[in-house]
Design a protein around this motif. Structure first.
Motif, mmCIF file in Angstrom:
data_model
loop_
_atom_site.group_PDB
_atom_site.id
_atom_site.type_symbol
_atom_site.label_atom_id
_atom_site.label_comp_id
_atom_site.label_asym_id
_atom_site.label_seq_id
_atom_site.Cartn_x
_atom_site.Cartn_y
_atom_site.Cartn_z
ATOM 1 N N LEU A 255 -16.467 15.740 -2.373
ATOM 2 C CA LEU A 255 -17.374 14.856 -1.641
ATOM 3 C C LEU A 255 -18.010 13.866 -2.612
ATOM 4 O O LEU A 255 -18.448 14.237 -3.694
ATOM 5 C CB LEU A 255 -18.470 15.686 -0.957
ATOM 6 N N GLY A 256 -18.037 12.581 -2.201
ATOM 7 C CA GLY A 256 -18.613 11.562 -3.067
ATOM 8 C C GLY A 256 -17.658 11.098 -4.151
ATOM 9 O O GLY A 256 -18.090 10.626 -5.205
ATOM 10 N N ILE A 257 -16.373 11.209 -3.897
ATOM 11 C CA ILE A 257 -15.358 10.790 -4.868
ATOM 12 C C ILE A 257 -15.603 9.335 -5.272
ATOM 13 O O ILE A 257 -15.940 8.493 -4.442
ATOM 14 C CB ILE A 257 -13.944 10.981 -4.267
ATOM 15 N N THR A 258 -15.448 9.039 -6.541
ATOM 16 C CA THR A 258 -15.742 7.687 -7.029
ATOM 17 C C THR A 258 -14.490 6.820 -7.168
ATOM 18 O O THR A 258 -14.595 5.600 -7.209
ATOM 19 C CB THR A 258 -16.456 7.745 -8.394
ATOM 20 N N ASP A 259 -13.329 7.444 -7.216
ATOM 21 C CA ASP A 259 -12.092 6.671 -7.347
ATOM 22 C C ASP A 259 -11.013 7.331 -6.487
ATOM 23 O O ASP A 259 -10.520 8.419 -6.805
ATOM 24 C CB ASP A 259 -11.646 6.630 -8.815
ATOM 25 N N VAL A 260 -10.646 6.666 -5.400
ATOM 26 C CA VAL A 260 -9.638 7.226 -4.482
ATOM 27 C C VAL A 260 -8.231 6.746 -4.817
ATOM 28 O O VAL A 260 -7.276 7.105 -4.123
ATOM 29 C CB VAL A 260 -9.974 6.876 -3.019
ATOM 30 N N THR A 261 -8.091 5.950 -5.873
ATOM 31 C CA THR A 261 -6.780 5.389 -6.199
ATOM 32 C C THR A 261 -5.698 6.449 -6.359
ATOM 33 O O THR A 261 -4.584 6.294 -5.823
ATOM 34 C CB THR A 261 -6.864 4.519 -7.467
ATOM 35 N N PRO A 262 -5.952 7.561 -7.070
ATOM 36 C CA PRO A 262 -4.912 8.591 -7.174
ATOM 37 C C PRO A 262 -4.495 9.145 -5.809
ATOM 38 O O PRO A 262 -3.301 9.410 -5.576
ATOM 39 C CB PRO A 262 -5.565 9.674 -8.037
ATOM 40 N N LEU A 263 -5.449 9.313 -4.890
ATOM 41 C CA LEU A 263 -5.115 9.779 -3.540
ATOM 42 C C LEU A 263 -4.214 8.779 -2.821
ATOM 43 O O LEU A 263 -3.226 9.149 -2.174
ATOM 44 C CB LEU A 263 -6.392 9.973 -2.720
ATOM 45 N N ILE A 264 -4.552 7.513 -2.916
ATOM 46 C CA ILE A 264 -3.794 6.484 -2.207
ATOM 47 C C ILE A 264 -2.409 6.310 -2.826
ATOM 48 O O ILE A 264 -1.421 6.077 -2.111
ATOM 49 C CB ILE A 264 -4.566 5.151 -2.193
ATOM 50 N N ASN A 265 -2.316 6.438 -4.138
ATOM 51 C CA ASN A 265 -1.007 6.380 -4.786
ATOM 52 C C ASN A 265 -0.113 7.524 -4.303
ATOM 53 O O ASN A 265 1.087 7.346 -4.056
ATOM 54 C CB ASN A 265 -1.152 6.434 -6.300
ATOM 55 N N GLN A 266 -0.720 8.701 -4.173
ATOM 56 C CA GLN A 266 0.037 9.845 -3.665
ATOM 57 C C GLN A 266 0.460 9.605 -2.220
ATOM 58 O O GLN A 266 1.592 9.904 -1.827
ATOM 59 C CB GLN A 266 -0.809 11.122 -3.768
ATOM 60 N N LEU A 267 -0.465 9.039 -1.426
ATOM 61 C CA LEU A 267 -0.155 8.742 -0.028
ATOM 62 C C LEU A 267 1.002 7.757 0.081
ATOM 63 O O LEU A 267 1.908 7.930 0.907
ATOM 64 C CB LEU A 267 -1.400 8.162 0.653
ATOM 65 N N ARG A 268 1.010 6.723 -0.763
ATOM 66 C CA ARG A 268 2.069 5.712 -0.722
ATOM 67 C C ARG A 268 3.443 6.358 -0.919
ATOM 68 O O ARG A 268 4.430 5.992 -0.265
ATOM 69 C CB ARG A 268 1.827 4.671 -1.813
ATOM 70 N N GLY A 269 3.510 7.346 -1.790
ATOM 71 C CA GLY A 269 4.783 7.974 -2.088
ATOM 72 C C GLY A 269 5.302 8.894 -0.999
ATOM 73 O O GLY A 269 6.466 9.312 -1.045
ATOM 74 N N THR A 270 4.465 9.216 -0.006
ATOM 75 C CA THR A 270 4.887 10.157 1.040
ATOM 76 C C THR A 270 5.689 9.501 2.154
ATOM 77 O O THR A 270 6.460 10.165 2.843
ATOM 78 C CB THR A 270 3.660 10.833 1.686
ATOM 79 N N ALA A 274 1.622 8.712 9.598
ATOM 80 C CA ALA A 274 0.194 8.485 9.834
ATOM 81 C C ALA A 274 -0.592 9.330 8.841
ATOM 82 O O ALA A 274 -0.082 10.334 8.323
ATOM 83 C CB ALA A 274 -0.196 8.841 11.265
ATOM 84 N N VAL A 275 -1.840 8.942 8.599
ATOM 85 C CA VAL A 275 -2.697 9.690 7.695
ATOM 86 C C VAL A 275 -3.938 10.156 8.439
ATOM 87 O O VAL A 275 -4.485 9.430 9.280
ATOM 88 C CB VAL A 275 -3.082 8.852 6.450
ATOM 89 N N PHE A 276 -4.389 11.365 8.112
ATOM 90 C CA PHE A 276 -5.506 12.006 8.791
ATOM 91 C C PHE A 276 -6.570 12.386 7.756
ATOM 92 O O PHE A 276 -6.556 13.496 7.218
ATOM 93 C CB PHE A 276 -5.023 13.250 9.542
ATOM 94 N N PRO A 277 -7.511 11.473 7.457
ATOM 95 C CA PRO A 277 -8.576 11.797 6.507
ATOM 96 C C PRO A 277 -9.792 12.417 7.205
ATOM 97 O O PRO A 277 -10.173 11.988 8.304
ATOM 98 C CB PRO A 277 -8.924 10.433 5.909
ATOM 99 N N CYS A 278 -10.368 13.420 6.599
ATOM 100 C CA CYS A 278 -11.604 14.051 7.096
ATOM 101 C C CYS A 278 -12.680 13.794 6.053
ATOM 102 O O CYS A 278 -12.675 14.422 4.987
ATOM 103 C CB CYS A 278 -11.411 15.548 7.311
ATOM 104 N N SER A 279 -13.591 12.858 6.342
ATOM 105 C CA SER A 279 -14.567 12.448 5.338
ATOM 106 C C SER A 279 -15.780 11.810 5.995
ATOM 107 O O SER A 279 -15.720 11.392 7.157
ATOM 108 C CB SER A 279 -13.936 11.458 4.358
ATOM 109 N N TYR A 280 -16.867 11.727 5.237
ATOM 110 C CA TYR A 280 -18.041 11.012 5.690
ATOM 111 C C TYR A 280 -17.895 9.530 5.325
ATOM 112 O O TYR A 280 -16.828 9.084 4.906
ATOM 113 C CB TYR A 280 -19.305 11.643 5.106
ATOM 114 N N LEU A 281 -18.950 8.764 5.477
ATOM 115 C CA LEU A 281 -18.845 7.310 5.465
ATOM 116 C C LEU A 281 -18.307 6.729 4.164
ATOM 117 O O LEU A 281 -17.303 6.017 4.158
ATOM 118 C CB LEU A 281 -20.201 6.681 5.782
ATOM 119 N N ASN A 282 -18.969 6.988 3.041
ATOM 120 C CA ASN A 282 -18.610 6.303 1.805
ATOM 121 C C ASN A 282 -17.177 6.603 1.385
ATOM 122 O O ASN A 282 -16.443 5.704 0.970
ATOM 123 C CB ASN A 282 -19.592 6.685 0.694
#
Length: 441
Positions: A255-270, A274-282
């Motif tokens: 929670l409160g991750i400061t850099d989502v780039t590694p997540l998005i890079n992993q997502l791109r490779g999949t 569709a993507v299903f994120p469970c998160s609060y606003l920020n």
């Protein structure tokens, strides 16, 4: 200013002194913050009102006879008014205040001689330890008959430990399965649990995609590693297996991750459908913005939280268009109830405001049935009755009926979608206000 009811007692920071230091009259004058509109409407109002006299508060020694003669009924409200989840706490407080004013303007609790609802609001901050601490203080010092809160599941879990020990009912709209899964007798969850929400988060869009001729074959799941995120991801995972959909990414993050780039890079490779994120606003805003800026245009189906409030659209602009989310309720299902919220606070009634209003409505109905503020009598009224009409009726499924664990057995999740400035209900078909738009590959 029209002064029909009292504004809330706002204990805006439990870390600063005792509760008595920020006491004011309640349910007689509306808080100035409750009428605020415009750009500042989501900003935390930290203003404290000074006490006008101890006579406005019920003491721990107030007799039931006095209650029956129409004395105020103290209801505790524990929500995050500071920290990462402050905007959700403010929304929740606003929904509760609207419902309280309506109850009081309509004669209060008639079974208790017209007793008025007296809100005593405490800031849980966004820390579970503080949620438990302020809950204990409300019970010990303010003679509350019940507590509403605390939005985030991690906060509500901690708060429920305090209310269970002191035998005080807690009404909540938090999602986690653990809320009602621990055998507590004093907790009442007015919406579906997180695994049910997670199942609907996939079931609804899977049906929409099938109807659009683009069936889901693979999905990506990313979720914050909190009680809310892990429970809801579990529902997604189980439902994918039932539907024969491959999960090609299943990733937790802090929670409160400061850099989502590694997540998005992993997502791109999949190459997921569709993507299903469970998160609060920020976190949600970071995820969507980074996806879209990198040209990843797969459909997004959020897990409620930060995906269903005006701040999401304001932060993302066109990137928010057509983003889906699961939700426990939505303002467009009952505009006759939710329009007054927008008129008063300047933005549409978000789901946590709706469900906290439901919590207070159900509590008021239970007080009418029991005619008593005793914990045992109130708990029995909550557990053994079906609550319909008014705010209780806005919950998809038609009302509130608690099982032996305290879970509302009538609640049914919905799917909503951003269309311009509006968050519209698009699934299931029997409650949808617009057709869904599926822009997937």
């Amino acid at each position: 200013m029209d002064r029909k009811g009292k504004g809330p007692i706002d204990f805006a920071d439990a870390r600063q002194g005792s509760l008595e230091n920020s006491v004011s009259k309640t349910c007689e004058t509306k808080s100035p913050a409750s009428s605020a509109k415009g750009p500042s409407r989501f900003a935390l109002n930290r203003r404290h009102f000074l006490a006008a006299g101890a006579a406005t508060l019920a003491t721990p020694y107030l007799s039931k006879i006095a209650r029956a003669q129409g004395s105020d009924v103290n209801v505790g409200v524990v929500v995050p008014l500071s920290g990462a989840n402050a905007q959700f706490g403010v929304n929740s407080r606003n929904g509760i205040q609207l419902a309280a004013d309506q109850i009081n303007d309509n004669g209060g609790i008639k079974a208790l001689g017209g007793a008025k609802i007296n809100l005593i609001i405490a800031d849980s901050t966004s820390t579970p330890t503080n949620a438990a601490t302020v809950g204990q203080r409300l019970i010990a010092q303010q003679n509350v008959v019940a507590i509403l809160g605390a939005y985030a599941s991690s906060l509500s879990l901690a708060l429920s430990e305090a209310t269970e020990r002191r035998d005080v009912p807690l009404l909540t709209m938090s999602f986690s399965d653990m809320i009602t899964g621990r055998g507590f007798k004093n907790v009442f969850q007015v919406i579906s649990k997180a695994t049910t929400m997670g199942a609907a988060q996939l079931q609804g869009p899977a049906g929409v995609a099938e109807k659009a001729g683009k069936p889901l074959k693979s999905i990506a799941i990313m979720y914050e590693d909190t009680a809310f995120g892990t429970s809801q991801a579990g529902g997604l995972r189980e439902t994918a297996a039932e539907l024969g959909i491959e999960v090609v990414m299943d990733e937790a993050y802090p929670l409160g991750i400061t850099d989502v780039t590694p997540l998005i890079n992993q997502l791109r490779g999949t190459n997921a459908d569709a993507v299903f994120p469970c998160s609060y606003l920020n976190d949600g805003v970071q995820i969507i913005r980074t996806m879209r800026q990198q040209g990843i245009d797969m459909p997004v189906i959020g897990g409620a939280g930060g995906y269903v409030i005006p701040d999401f659209r304001a932060a993302l602009g066109e990137y928010a268009e057509n983003v889906f989310s699961v939700a426990p309720s939505n303002y467009d299902l009952a505009p006759e109830l939710t329009d007054p919220f927008k008129e008063r606070f300047g933005y549409f009634m978000v789901h946590e405001a709706i469900e906290h209003a439901v919590c207070l409505d159900v509590l008021a109905k239970a007080l009418e049935i029991s005619g008593d503020t005793d914990s045992d009598a109130l708990r029995e009224a909550l557990r053994n009755n079906r609550f319909e009409g008014g705010w209780a009726g806005i919950i998809p499924g038609g009302g509130v009926d608690f099982d032996e664990t305290g879970l509302n057995t009538l609640a049914k999740p919905i799917i909503v979608q951003w269309r311009g400035e509006d968050l519209t209900t698009v699934w299931p078909d029997d409650v949808a206000t617009k057709d869904a738009v599926w822009a997937g590959k």
